[in-house]
Design a protein around this motif. Structure first.
Motif, PDB file in Angstrom:
ATOM      1  N   GLU A   1      -9.935  69.346  -1.850  1.00  0.00           N
ATOM      2  CA  GLU A   1      -9.663  68.861  -0.499  1.00  0.00           C
ATOM      3  C   GLU A   1     -10.967  68.663   0.271  1.00  0.00           C
ATOM      4  O   GLU A   1     -11.150  67.659   0.972  1.00  0.00           O
ATOM      5  N   TRP A   2     -11.890  69.611   0.149  1.00  0.00           N
ATOM      6  CA  TRP A   2     -13.176  69.489   0.839  1.00  0.00           C
ATOM      7  C   TRP A   2     -13.992  68.343   0.241  1.00  0.00           C
ATOM      8  O   TRP A   2     -14.600  67.550   0.972  1.00  0.00           O
ATOM      9  N   LEU A   3     -14.015  68.243  -1.078  1.00  0.00           N
ATOM     10  CA  LEU A   3     -14.849  67.230  -1.742  1.00  0.00           C
ATOM     11  C   LEU A   3     -14.434  65.813  -1.365  1.00  0.00           C
ATOM     12  O   LEU A   3     -15.287  64.958  -1.085  1.00  0.00           O
ATOM     13  N   VAL A   4     -13.139  65.529  -1.361  1.00  0.00           N
ATOM     14  CA  VAL A   4     -12.718  64.149  -1.114  1.00  0.00           C
ATOM     15  C   VAL A   4     -12.954  63.737   0.334  1.00  0.00           C
ATOM     16  O   VAL A   4     -13.007  62.536   0.643  1.00  0.00           O
ATOM     17  N   HIS A   5     -13.139  64.715   1.230  1.00  0.00           N
ATOM     18  CA  HIS A   5     -13.411  64.390   2.629  1.00  0.00           C
ATOM     19  C   HIS A   5     -14.880  64.491   2.984  1.00  0.00           C
ATOM     20  O   HIS A   5     -15.278  64.089   4.090  1.00  0.00           O
ATOM     21  N   ASN A   6     -15.693  65.018   2.060  1.00  0.00           N
ATOM     22  CA  ASN A   6     -17.102  65.230   2.388  1.00  0.00           C
ATOM     23  C   ASN A   6     -18.056  64.659   1.342  1.00  0.00           C
ATOM     24  O   ASN A   6     -19.244  64.989   1.341  1.00  0.00           O
ATOM     25  N   THR A   7     -17.546  63.801   0.479  1.00  0.00           N
ATOM     26  CA  THR A   7     -18.402  63.131  -0.499  1.00  0.00           C
ATOM     27  C   THR A   7     -18.178  61.633  -0.343  1.00  0.00           C
ATOM     28  O   THR A   7     -17.348  61.037  -1.049  1.00  0.00           O
ATOM     29  N   PRO A   8     -18.876  61.008   0.583  1.00  0.00           N
ATOM     30  CA  PRO A   8     -18.598  59.596   0.899  1.00  0.00           C
ATOM     31  C   PRO A   8     -18.854  58.654  -0.265  1.00  0.00           C
ATOM     32  O   PRO A   8     -18.332  57.533  -0.273  1.00  0.00           O
ATOM     33  N   GLU A   9     -19.636  59.082  -1.250  1.00  0.00           N
ATOM     34  CA  GLU A   9     -19.937  58.200  -2.389  1.00  0.00           C
ATOM     35  C   GLU A   9     -18.789  58.155  -3.408  1.00  0.00           C
ATOM     36  O   GLU A   9     -18.841  57.394  -4.377  1.00  0.00           O
ATOM     37  N   SER A  10     -17.756  58.985  -3.228  1.00  0.00           N
ATOM     38  CA  SER A  10     -16.703  59.076  -4.241  1.00  0.00           C
ATOM     39  C   SER A  10     -15.586  58.068  -3.992  1.00  0.00           C
ATOM     40  O   SER A  10     -15.427  57.545  -2.890  1.00  0.00           O
ATOM     41  N   ASN A  11     -14.794  57.875  -5.057  1.00  0.00           N
ATOM     42  CA  ASN A  11     -13.619  57.005  -4.943  1.00  0.00           C
ATOM     43  C   ASN A  11     -12.353  57.803  -4.663  1.00  0.00           C
ATOM     44  O   ASN A  11     -11.249  57.255  -4.696  1.00  0.00           O
ATOM     45  N   GLY A  12     -12.527  59.106  -4.430  1.00  0.00           N
ATOM     46  CA  GLY A  12     -11.379  59.945  -4.115  1.00  0.00           C
ATOM     47  C   GLY A  12     -10.620  60.459  -5.321  1.00  0.00           C
ATOM     48  O   GLY A  12      -9.608  61.144  -5.166  1.00  0.00           O
ATOM     49  N   LYS A  13     -11.122  60.153  -6.533  1.00  0.00           N
ATOM     50  CA  LYS A  13     -10.471  60.625  -7.756  1.00  0.00           C
ATOM     51  C   LYS A  13     -11.307  61.747  -8.368  1.00  0.00           C
ATOM     52  O   LYS A  13     -12.513  61.636  -8.488  1.00  0.00           O
TER      53      LYS A  13
END
Length: 634
Positions: free
Chosen positions: A158-170
């Motif tokens: 939950e933290w990673l997908v909201h705080n890693t702007p370079e990701s695709n959310g997967k």
């Protein structure tokens, strides 16, 4: 003296040579700054060290490595008790593939694939807050808190997908051994962003066949691991030994419990638990991942990875497959790959294991032909096709093959019974009623070593631990306390697949005892391509059963002396071809030391603390006519 003074005077007037320009005369300028700032502008990745908050306020140390210029990149994470900093700092190079070398890091997939790499210390280990619990149970009867590995994984994602702007959310999760266990725990009430899990050589059931016990026999060689891992958060306390030969160390200690206490291990909660829960009671069953996953259901695509010669977790991956494959809603998300590796051997070059050669790099094949497309299919916007549901390497012939399922764990009509025969023979014909018995005497004061002595324990320089399952068994075959049965030379290939099922009928003069059964491929006397392999005895599959559990894993009972009993042992999964010119061998023995603790052979309530007087020799008689191994043949 005058020359020295003159030189000093000259130096003092040379521009730029004044001493301690920024310090008071006579003081020393310190070399080391209070905090050194690494200049990483030339690196091909950006490193972020963060403390991610969990729902109970505990913060977990997490290393995030983002490839430079990453955009819309998937996240591949590992949760580990083995030091996230160490796993992401293997080299001084600014190249991400170099930094990631080491445990769980398959650089030719992770770095080359452009993944955002996340490695996290589980709670209570290294730089993470909280208290560590070995294989922390899920919330419920064994865990009255509101957190476990599943919730920690959910909160982290939950933290990673909201705080890693370079990701695709997967997000995908991957790991070996304990980290394979945490990859399985992520499958319970999974976060919606978790798209794939790859548990490799995972710890699944520590009593039946993974790290701690095998069918009730305690893996004594794991005492140092428990000591190092559980005594302190950062493994500051190290196991010590005053013996070069671990065989002597464990023998002189008498019992595993006594040795643990001599090292102060009664302070360790996990040591207290395992010495209190000898049988397969609810404490073990409520932690068995395969059983729990059946109740949970599998909703995330999962690739199980199993090694044919896994010296640590030979049970878990295959057991999880069998548990889930008959649950239709779960089975559709399940795949498995089985290769000729030791524990975690799939992550490195794997053209051989010990003295056994496979003709090609099987580790590279797995990573590039199976793992890479599997991850890309689910984590990237990719049209890459999925690998086969089942990918297996067949040893002996040394080929990869694919299938839609594995053979059933219980033998059906396709099984052949490999019978013991009089005169130490072995064949596929039922022996006559007068086949008789074969005997040996097992003496706990002289247990059979699992590798030739001196036994160098795991982690010691020169230890054979990583490769011991493929070590030549000839040294053991010559012992009088080991029964050896050998077939005639094969004239055509015999391929077996699955879990060989041992039916051993035997009596003992004792009231308890262990039974070790090994299925072995005996090489021809001469092997032209590799002369040193002439006559080699290669274990294909082997395991142990503590006799008190012959009827029930939950309810142990003494063995009635001099009374034949049936001992059924499911051996680890194999996929092997015995080639023409080879022979099949079966070895039977009653100790495998110090891999497993000694059985006193007289019944005591708690073998962990058996007194020296309880250890007594026993004569074992094997009923030849009523002893065989069921083999799945192709």
């Amino acid at each position: 003296m005058k020359k020295i003074l003159l030189l000093s005077a000259c130096l003092s007037i040379i521009p730029g040579t004044t001493l301690a320009q920024n310090t008071t005369a006579g003081t020393i300028e310190l070399d080391m700054p209070g905090h050194f700032q690494r200049q990483s502008v030339s690196f091909d990745y950006v490193r972020r060290d963060v403390m991610i908050p969990m729902r109970d306020g505990v913060k977990l140390h997490t290393v995030i490595l983002v490839p430079k210029d990453a955009r819309n990149a998937p996240i591949l994470m590992t949760r580990t008790p083995y030091n996230a900093d160490h796993m992401t700092s293997f080299a001084s190079s600014g190249d991400m593939s170099s930094v990631l070398e080491g445990y769980d890091n398959m650089t030719d997939v992770i770095a080359d694939g452009g993944y955002i790499r996340v490695v996290q210390d589980v709670r209570g280990k290294y730089r993470s807050e909280g208290r560590y619990v070995m294989n922390r149970p899920f919330r419920g009867p064994l865990n009255g808190t509101q957190v476990d590995h599943a919730t920690d994984t959910w909160d982290t994602i939950e933290w990673l997908v909201h705080n890693t702007p370079e990701s695709n959310g997967k997000v995908g999760i991957i790991g070996i051994s304990y980290d394979g266990f945490t990859a399985l725990t992520a499958l319970f009430h999974p976060h919606p962003a978790l798209k794939v899990s790859v548990p490799m050589n995972p710890m699944v059931d520590g009593w039946i066949g993974d790290d701690w016990f095998h069918n009730g026999a305690f893996r004594e060689e794991n005492l140092p691991y428990i000591y190092d891992q559980d005594a302190t958060p950062k493994n500051d306390e190290k196991w010590w030994s005053n013996h070069y030969d671990a065989y002597d160390l464990y023998l002189n200690a008498v019992s595993a419990g006594a040795l643990g206490k001599s090292r102060g291990m009664e302070q360790i909660g996990f040591f207290r638990q395992i010495t209190a829960h000898l049988a397969y009671d609810s404490w073990w069953q409520n932690q068995a991942m395969d059983k729990l996953l059946v109740k949970e259901g599998l909703t995330v695509p999962t690739l199980l990875v199993h090694s044919l010669w896994d010296q640590e977790d030979s049970y878990g991956a295959v057991a999880t497959w069998y548990a889930l494959e008959n649950v239709p809603t779960s089975a559709r998300n399940l795949s498995i790959v089985i290769g000729p590796w030791n524990h975690g051997g799939e992550r490195v070059e794997a053209s051989k294991l010990g003295d056994i050669k496979f003709r090609a790099d099987t580790g590279y094949y797995f990573r590039k032909k199976i793992l890479e497309p599997f991850l890309a299919h689910y984590l990237k916007d990719s049209t890459i096709s999925l690998p086969a549901r089942v990918s297996e390497f067949r040893t002996g012939e040394n080929i990869w093959e694919t299938a839609s399922k594995l053979p059933a764990p219980d033998c059906a009509s396709e099984c052949k019974a490999l019978h013991l025969e009089p005169g130490h023979g072995l064949g596929f014909t039922i022996p006559g009623v007068d086949a008789g018995a074969a005997q040996y005497t097992s003496d706990p004061d002289h247990p059979v070593p699992y590798v030739p002595r001196p036994v160098l324990t795991k982690g010691v320089t020169g230890s054979p631990w990583k490769y011991w399952l493929v070590t030549d068994q000839r040294d053991v075959a010559s012992r009088p306390d080991v029964l050896t049965f050998t077939s005639e030379i094969l004239t055509k290939p015999l391929t077996i697949e699955g879990e060989p099922l041992v039916h051993l009928t035997a009596s003992t003069t004792g009231t308890d005892g262990d039974f070790v059964v090994k299925l072995i491929d005996v090489f021809p006397d001469q092997v032209s391509a590799q002369p040193e392999m002439g006559g080699y005895q290669l274990m294909v599959s082997a395991d142990i059963l503590r006799g008190r559990y012959r009827k029930s894993f939950e309810h142990p009972e003494a063995i009635p002396a001099n009374t034949p009993q049936l001992y059924k042992i499911a051996l680890p999964f194999t996929n092997h071809t015995f080639l023409p010119g080879h022979k099949i061998m079966v070895q039977i023995q009653s100790s495998w030391f110090p891999l497993y603790d000694r059985n006193p052979q007289s019944y005591v309530d708690n073998i962990f603390f058996a007194p020296k007087a309880a250890y007594k020799p026993a004569t074992i008689s094997v009923d030849i006519r009523n002893s065989w191994i069921d083999l799945h043949t192709k």
